[in-house]
Design a protein around this motif. Structure first.
Motif, PDB file in Angstrom:
ATOM      1  N   SER A 183       0.890  -1.134   0.013  1.00 59.47           N
ATOM      2  CA  SER A 183       0.018  -0.058   0.100  1.00 59.47           C
ATOM      3  C   SER A 183       0.988   1.174  -0.089  1.00 59.47           C
ATOM      4  CB  SER A 183      -1.113  -0.059   1.185  1.00 59.47           C
ATOM      5  OG  SER A 183      -0.312   0.076   2.497  1.00 59.47           O
ATOM      6  N   ALA A 184       2.174   1.194   0.614  1.00 57.35           N
ATOM      7  CA  ALA A 184       2.968   2.292   0.541  1.00 57.35           C
ATOM      8  C   ALA A 184       3.299   2.558  -1.002  1.00 57.35           C
ATOM      9  CB  ALA A 184       4.200   2.136   1.546  1.00 57.35           C
ATOM     10  N   GLU A 185       3.742   1.498  -1.635  1.00 55.04           N
ATOM     11  CA  GLU A 185       4.337   1.737  -2.984  1.00 55.04           C
ATOM     12  C   GLU A 185       3.131   2.228  -3.848  1.00 55.04           C
ATOM     13  OE1 GLU A 185       5.729  -0.906  -6.661  1.00 55.04           O
ATOM     14  OE2 GLU A 185       5.746  -1.812  -4.691  1.00 55.04           O
ATOM     15  N   ALA A 186       1.982   1.635  -3.558  1.00 54.90           N
ATOM     16  CA  ALA A 186       0.876   2.465  -4.243  1.00 54.90           C
ATOM     17  C   ALA A 186       0.543   3.648  -4.046  1.00 54.90           C
ATOM     18  CB  ALA A 186      -0.353   1.473  -4.051  1.00 54.90           C
ATOM     19  N   PHE A 187       0.703   4.161  -2.486  1.00 55.01           N
ATOM     20  CA  PHE A 187       0.546   5.700  -2.341  1.00 55.01           C
ATOM     21  C   PHE A 187       1.495   6.315  -3.055  1.00 55.01           C
ATOM     22  CE2 PHE A 187       1.669   9.105   0.219  1.00 55.01           C
ATOM     23  CZ  PHE A 187       0.411   9.860   0.365  1.00 55.01           C
ATOM     24  N   TYR A 188       2.838   6.322  -2.659  1.00 57.16           N
ATOM     25  CA  TYR A 188       3.633   7.031  -3.127  1.00 57.16           C
ATOM     26  C   TYR A 188       4.098   6.913  -4.944  1.00 57.16           C
ATOM     27  CZ  TYR A 188       5.293   8.118   1.540  1.00 57.16           C
ATOM     28  OH  TYR A 188       5.408   8.732   2.672  1.00 57.16           O
ATOM     29  N   SER A 189       3.316   6.116  -5.505  1.00 59.03           N
ATOM     30  CA  SER A 189       3.346   5.864  -6.871  1.00 59.03           C
ATOM     31  C   SER A 189       2.187   7.030  -7.467  1.00 59.03           C
ATOM     32  CB  SER A 189       3.063   4.672  -7.416  1.00 59.03           C
ATOM     33  OG  SER A 189       4.245   3.862  -7.243  1.00 59.03           O
ATOM     34  N   THR A 190       1.186   6.932  -6.668  1.00 57.27           N
ATOM     35  CA  THR A 190      -0.037   7.565  -7.295  1.00 57.27           C
ATOM     36  C   THR A 190       0.162   9.075  -6.593  1.00 57.27           C
ATOM     37  OG1 THR A 190      -1.357   5.602  -6.981  1.00 57.27           O
ATOM     38  CG2 THR A 190      -2.456   7.868  -7.106  1.00 57.27           C
ATOM     39  N   ALA A 191       0.272   9.426  -5.326  1.00 59.04           N
ATOM     40  CA  ALA A 191       0.509  10.839  -4.895  1.00 59.04           C
ATOM     41  C   ALA A 191       1.710  11.539  -5.484  1.00 59.04           C
ATOM     42  CB  ALA A 191       0.567  10.618  -3.280  1.00 59.04           C
ATOM     43  N   PHE A 192       2.831  10.871  -5.763  1.00 57.38           N
ATOM     44  CA  PHE A 192       3.951  11.836  -5.955  1.00 57.38           C
ATOM     45  C   PHE A 192       4.762  11.259  -7.458  1.00 57.38           C
ATOM     46  CE2 PHE A 192       4.539  11.947  -1.123  1.00 57.38           C
ATOM     47  CZ  PHE A 192       3.786  13.283  -0.972  1.00 57.38           C
ATOM     48  N   GLY A 193       3.914  10.234  -8.130  1.00 63.19           N
ATOM     49  CA  GLY A 193       4.614   9.986  -9.286  1.00 63.19           C
ATOM     50  C   GLY A 193       5.868   9.044  -9.220  1.00 63.19           C
ATOM     51  N   LEU A 194       6.454   8.526  -8.148  1.00 66.53           N
ATOM     52  CA  LEU A 194       7.484   7.889  -7.969  1.00 66.53           C
ATOM     53  C   LEU A 194       7.348   6.579  -8.662  1.00 66.53           C
ATOM     54  CD1 LEU A 194       8.290   8.650  -4.547  1.00 66.53           C
ATOM     55  CD2 LEU A 194       9.472   9.940  -6.305  1.00 66.53           C
ATOM     56  N   LYS A 195       8.377   5.906  -9.005  1.00 67.71           N
ATOM     57  CA  LYS A 195       8.558   4.569  -9.704  1.00 67.71           C
ATOM     58  C   LYS A 195       9.254   3.545  -8.920  1.00 67.71           C
ATOM     59  CE  LYS A 195       6.355   6.158 -13.318  1.00 67.71           C
ATOM     60  NZ  LYS A 195       4.944   6.233 -13.070  1.00 67.71           N
ATOM     61  N   SER A 200      10.678  -8.841   0.527  1.00 67.39           N
ATOM     62  CA  SER A 200       9.503  -8.416   1.086  1.00 67.39           C
ATOM     63  C   SER A 200       9.795  -7.301   2.142  1.00 67.39           C
ATOM     64  CB  SER A 200       8.622  -9.479   1.653  1.00 67.39           C
ATOM     65  OG  SER A 200       9.448  -9.952   2.889  1.00 67.39           O
ATOM     66  N   ALA A 201      11.025  -6.935   2.228  1.00 68.32           N
ATOM     67  CA  ALA A 201      11.478  -6.107   3.370  1.00 68.32           C
ATOM     68  C   ALA A 201      11.518  -4.617   2.904  1.00 68.32           C
ATOM     69  CB  ALA A 201      12.730  -6.435   3.837  1.00 68.32           C
ATOM     70  N   GLY A 202      11.535  -4.485   1.539  1.00 71.04           N
ATOM     71  CA  GLY A 202      11.658  -2.755   0.935  1.00 71.04           C
ATOM     72  C   GLY A 202      11.573  -2.813  -0.437  1.00 71.04           C
ATOM     73  N   VAL A 203      11.466  -1.391  -0.918  1.00 73.16           N
ATOM     74  CA  VAL A 203      11.414  -1.126  -2.487  1.00 73.16           C
ATOM     75  C   VAL A 203      11.990   0.201  -2.405  1.00 73.16           C
ATOM     76  CG1 VAL A 203       9.046  -0.233  -2.492  1.00 73.16           C
ATOM     77  CG2 VAL A 203      10.146  -0.891  -4.355  1.00 73.16           C
ATOM     78  N   GLU A 204      12.883   0.479  -3.583  1.00 77.23           N
ATOM     79  CA  GLU A 204      13.550   1.635  -3.826  1.00 77.23           C
ATOM     80  C   GLU A 204      12.643   2.360  -4.957  1.00 77.23           C
ATOM     81  OE1 GLU A 204      17.792   2.947  -5.297  1.00 77.23           O
ATOM     82  OE2 GLU A 204      16.900   1.395  -6.554  1.00 77.23           O
ATOM     83  N   MET A 205      12.218   3.621  -4.429  1.00 78.52           N
ATOM     84  CA  MET A 205      11.359   4.382  -5.284  1.00 78.52           C
ATOM     85  C   MET A 205      12.173   5.475  -5.967  1.00 78.52           C
ATOM     86  SD  MET A 205       8.515   2.835  -4.821  1.00 78.52           S
ATOM     87  CE  MET A 205       7.191   3.933  -5.375  1.00 78.52           C
ATOM     88  N   LEU A 206      12.264   5.813  -7.168  1.00 74.16           N
ATOM     89  CA  LEU A 206      12.797   6.817  -7.793  1.00 74.16           C
ATOM     90  C   LEU A 206      11.975   7.775  -8.786  1.00 74.16           C
ATOM     91  CD1 LEU A 206      15.739   4.541  -9.715  1.00 74.16           C
ATOM     92  CD2 LEU A 206      15.514   5.776  -7.556  1.00 74.16           C
ATOM     93  N   GLY A 207      12.407   8.980  -8.867  1.00 71.35           N
ATOM     94  CA  GLY A 207      11.567   9.896  -9.467  1.00 71.35           C
ATOM     95  C   GLY A 207      11.578  11.281  -8.664  1.00 71.35           C
ATOM     96  N   ALA A 208      12.481  11.326  -7.608  1.00 71.23           N
ATOM     97  CA  ALA A 208      12.563  12.410  -6.738  1.00 71.23           C
ATOM     98  C   ALA A 208      14.267  12.892  -6.841  1.00 71.23           C
ATOM     99  CB  ALA A 208      12.353  12.186  -5.228  1.00 71.23           C
ATOM    100  N   GLN A 209      14.820  13.563  -6.524  1.00 75.07           N
ATOM    101  CA  GLN A 209      16.085  14.100  -6.441  1.00 75.07           C
ATOM    102  C   GLN A 209      17.001  13.203  -5.779  1.00 75.07           C
ATOM    103  OE1 GLN A 209      15.533  18.219  -5.249  1.00 75.07           O
ATOM    104  NE2 GLN A 209      16.221  18.909  -7.349  1.00 75.07           N
ATOM    105  N   TYR A 217      13.507   4.947  -0.177  1.00 78.08           N
ATOM    106  CA  TYR A 217      13.226   3.527   0.269  1.00 78.08           C
ATOM    107  C   TYR A 217      12.427   3.280   1.334  1.00 78.08           C
ATOM    108  CZ  TYR A 217      17.932   3.143  -1.954  1.00 78.08           C
ATOM    109  OH  TYR A 217      18.846   3.187  -2.804  1.00 78.08           O
ATOM    110  N   LEU A 218      11.135   2.592   0.706  1.00 80.67           N
ATOM    111  CA  LEU A 218      10.119   2.107   1.510  1.00 80.67           C
ATOM    112  C   LEU A 218      10.422   0.945   2.163  1.00 80.67           C
ATOM    113  CD1 LEU A 218       7.150   2.862  -0.819  1.00 80.67           C
ATOM    114  CD2 LEU A 218       8.043   4.504   0.902  1.00 80.67           C
ATOM    115  N   LEU A 219      10.406   1.046   3.575  1.00 80.96           N
ATOM    116  CA  LEU A 219      10.975  -0.019   4.292  1.00 80.96           C
ATOM    117  C   LEU A 219       9.861  -0.691   5.262  1.00 80.96           C
ATOM    118  CD1 LEU A 219      14.231   1.531   5.651  1.00 80.96           C
ATOM    119  CD2 LEU A 219      13.912   0.113   3.622  1.00 80.96           C
ATOM    120  N   GLN A 220       9.505  -2.302   4.949  1.00 81.06           N
ATOM    121  CA  GLN A 220       8.483  -2.634   5.892  1.00 81.06           C
ATOM    122  C   GLN A 220       9.067  -2.874   7.167  1.00 81.06           C
ATOM    123  OE1 GLN A 220       5.520  -4.269   4.806  1.00 81.06           O
ATOM    124  NE2 GLN A 220       5.132  -4.458   6.929  1.00 81.06           N
ATOM    125  N   LYS A 221       8.276  -2.224   8.097  1.00 76.58           N
ATOM    126  CA  LYS A 221       8.596  -2.548   9.521  1.00 76.58           C
ATOM    127  C   LYS A 221       7.329  -2.362  10.353  1.00 76.58           C
ATOM    128  CE  LYS A 221      13.160  -1.240   9.225  1.00 76.58           C
ATOM    129  NZ  LYS A 221      14.168  -2.057   9.425  1.00 76.58           N
TER     130      LYS A 221
END
Length: 134
Positions: free
Chosen positions: A14-26, A33-42, A46-50
């Protein structure tokens, strides 16, 4: 210096979906299953499952209700109204009215995990409209 931004989240998908939709990150790289790197900002984000209740900074347990921190992130946008609508549609909560300043417009939102964000639309020379030089 190279800046990385790490954001703890309770639900990675859900975090990946939010940051993709809200801020256009990819999404770029995944770390199991611990994290994903999101690009598109300067800087990469890193979204980290905690899980909620696990120990975060010091001895404090993580929770994902709205919280205050002395560090927050600003997202500079071309059109504040469009960016706010996109963020709200993605699940952000608006915190207060859009405010005008000599340098532009600002509104604060919280993501679904309690993290605060400011959306900024600069006008003219942005912060240089109010800057003094030493």
């Amino acid at each position: 210096m190279h800046l990385l931004l790490n954001i703890d989240v309770a639900d990675l998908a859900s975090a990946e979906a939010f940051y993709s939709t809200a801020f256009g990150l990819k999404a770029a790289r995944r770390f199991g299953s611990a994290g994903v790197e999101m690009l598109g900002a300067q800087a990469p984000i890193y979204l980290l499952q905690k899980d909620a209740g696990t120990i975060g900074a010091g001895a404090m347990a993580r929770d994902y209700v709205r919280h205050w921190t002395p560090i927050h992130c600003d997202v500079v946008v071309d059109d504040l109204d469009v960016a706010l609508a996109r963020s709200l549609d993605a699940g952000a909560v608006q915190e207060g009215a859009i405010r005008q300043a000599d340098w532009g417009r600002i509104v604060t939102v919280a993501d679904p995990f309690g993290h605060g964000w400011c959306l900024l639309q600069f006008r003219g020379r942005g912060y240089d409209e109010i800057a003094t030089h030493s």
